[in-house]
Scaffold this active site. Structure first.
Site, PDB file in Angstrom:
ATOM      1  CB  THR A 261      -0.952  -0.029   1.082  1.00 52.31           C
ATOM      2  OG1 THR A 261      -1.843  -1.155   1.121  1.00 52.31           O
ATOM      3  CG2 THR A 261      -1.846   1.332   1.299  1.00 52.31           C
TER       4      THR A 261
ATOM      5  CB  SER B 295       2.544  -8.096   0.839  1.00 49.74           C
ATOM      6  OG  SER B 295       1.655  -8.112   1.741  1.00 49.74           O
ATOM      7  CB  SER B 296      -2.118 -10.897  -1.463  1.00 47.78           C
ATOM      8  OG  SER B 296      -2.740  -9.880  -0.540  1.00 47.78           O
TER       9      SER B 296
ATOM     10  CG  ASP C 225      -2.629  -7.764   3.072  1.00 49.61           C
ATOM     11  OD1 ASP C 225      -3.336  -7.257   4.288  1.00 49.61           O
ATOM     12  OD2 ASP C 225      -3.521  -7.506   2.022  1.00 49.61           O
TER      13      ASP C 225
HETATM   14  N1  ASP Z   1      -2.834  -5.672   0.328  1.00 47.89           N
HETATM   15  C1  ASP Z   1      -1.801  -4.710   0.649  1.00 47.89           C
HETATM   16  C2  ASP Z   1      -0.335  -5.587   0.675  1.00 47.89           C
HETATM   17  O1  ASP Z   1      -0.298  -6.436   1.560  1.00 47.89           O
HETATM   18  C3  ASP Z   1      -2.235  -4.156   2.015  1.00 47.89           C
HETATM   19  C4  ASP Z   1      -1.109  -3.129   2.528  1.00 47.89           C
HETATM   20  O2  ASP Z   1      -0.096  -2.949   2.048  1.00 47.89           O
HETATM   21  O3  ASP Z   1      -1.327  -2.696   3.813  1.00 47.89           O
HETATM   22  O4  ASP Z   1       0.228  -5.303  -0.144  1.00 47.89           O
END
Ligand code: ASP
Length: 335
Positions: free
Chosen positions: A12, A58-59, A90
């Site tokens: 993010t 990061s998923s 994540d």
């Molecule tokens: N979906 C994002 C990730 O983990 C969430 C974040 O960065 O807070 O890459």
């Protein structure tokens, strides 16, 4: 002057708005950092940016990216005083755990951070998270992989994501914070790992087949029988409370026996974030103990998964992996 390497992996913090929601954008991040005047202030250490490609939510992190990040750190280890890894929240706790095992004899700090609100938004929490992480990475007191978020520095392999939208997104329920960043950054000396002797050694990870099973009331263990093949090297089972499973274990036992015969290492963790597994404390956990499961004590599921990857990648046999799962290697469990 201290020199820090910032490794930007995605997440993010550097995302921009798109028609399909926030997503990373190549080449945007350097400009975003340049737009933060404090990063260029005199009292800041010198820093350089390395942008990984492709940038990831990061998923989508896998063992391959963990290897890439760890190799970047190992290759550039002598050229920098510390490292900041910008990462999505994540799976940040998984990456932090993996790096803590992969970087053996780490004598510098590796600080993972990110943000809940991207830098492109006015209320972004990313600015403080980056600035403070750089300052921590330049501090000679920290010789471990840690995670800085929302004013608190946590041991990386003790951290777990706790909030999907709060700015204090991580907790470390079984280990005190390593530092608190208020008006000053106050380190808790007694909580920090000592500087190791010996030189840094990188252990790359292999994509070892590992599973996680979370028990729930009414779970039909027989459904899991088909995944218990000899291909499965390790399972983390998230039990109730201090290591308890439903019933007297009768339903699970044939499955555990099959896992055992196949050489799968079964590690017991708790669904409770705080406290430790104590196999045999209740009748409902003694079946696991008798069947040869190992106790993860107060380890997080994230660290247990990373530790299994690490131990199998080291090439250890099943008995050694079992023994080491119950030993504290990097401050990840209280023995
Ligand atoms: N979906 C994002 C990730 O983990 C969430 C974040 O960065 O807070 O890459």
């Amino acid at each position: 002057m201290k020199k820090i390497l910032i490794i930007y992996t995605g997440g993010t913090i550097g995302m921009v708005r798109t028609d399909n929601g926030y997503a990373p954008k190549d080449g945007y991040f350097r400009a975003a950092l340049d737009a933060i005047p404090a990063l260029h202030a005199e009292e800041m250490p010198e820093w350089e940016l390395y942008e990984m490609s492709p940038l990831l939510d990061s998923s989508n992190m896998t063992v391959a990216e963990w290897n890439k990040i760890a190799a970047l750190i190992a290759e550039r280890y002598d050229r920098y005083d510390g490292f900041v890894v910008l990462h999505g929240t994540d799976t940040m706790a998984y990456t932090a755990s993996a790096l803590s095992f992969m970087l053996e004899n780490l004598g510098k700090s590796v600080v993972l951070t990110g943000s809940q609100i991207p830098l492109c938004e006015v209320r972004s929490d990313g600015r403080d998270n980056i600035i403070t992480s750089i300052l921590i990475a330049a501090d000679e007191r920290v010789h471990e992989v840690c995670l800085y978020f929302g004013g608190t520095l946590l041991r990386g392999n003790r951290a777990t994501k706790y909030s999907a939208d709060g700015l204090i997104a991580f907790v470390s329920p079984n280990y005190p914070p390593l530092a608190e960043a208020g008006i000053a950054i106050r380190y808790r000396k007694s909580a920090l790992l000592p500087k190791p002797e010996g030189t840094l050694r990188l252990q790359r990870l292999e994509s070892v087949p590992i599973g996680v099973i979370k028990v729930f009331p009414g779970i039909q263990f027989s459904l899991f029988e088909s995944i218990m093949t000899e291909k499965l090297r390790g399972i983390v089972i998230e039990t109730f409370g201090a290591g308890n499973i439903p019933g007297d274990g009768d339903a699970l036992l044939p499955i555990i026996r099959r896992a055992f015969a196949n050489g799968t290492v079964l590690t017991v963790c708790s669904q409770c974030p705080q406290g430790a597994v104590s196999l045999g404390a209740y009748e409902t956990s003694s079946a696991l103990k008798r069947a040869g499961a190992v106790s993860g004590l107060d380890i997080t599921t994230e660290a247990a998964v990373a530790k299994l990857y690490y131990l199998f990648s080291c090439g250890y046999d099943k008995e050694r992996v079992k023994a080491m799962m119950e030993q504290d290697l990097r401050g990840e469990m209280t023995v």
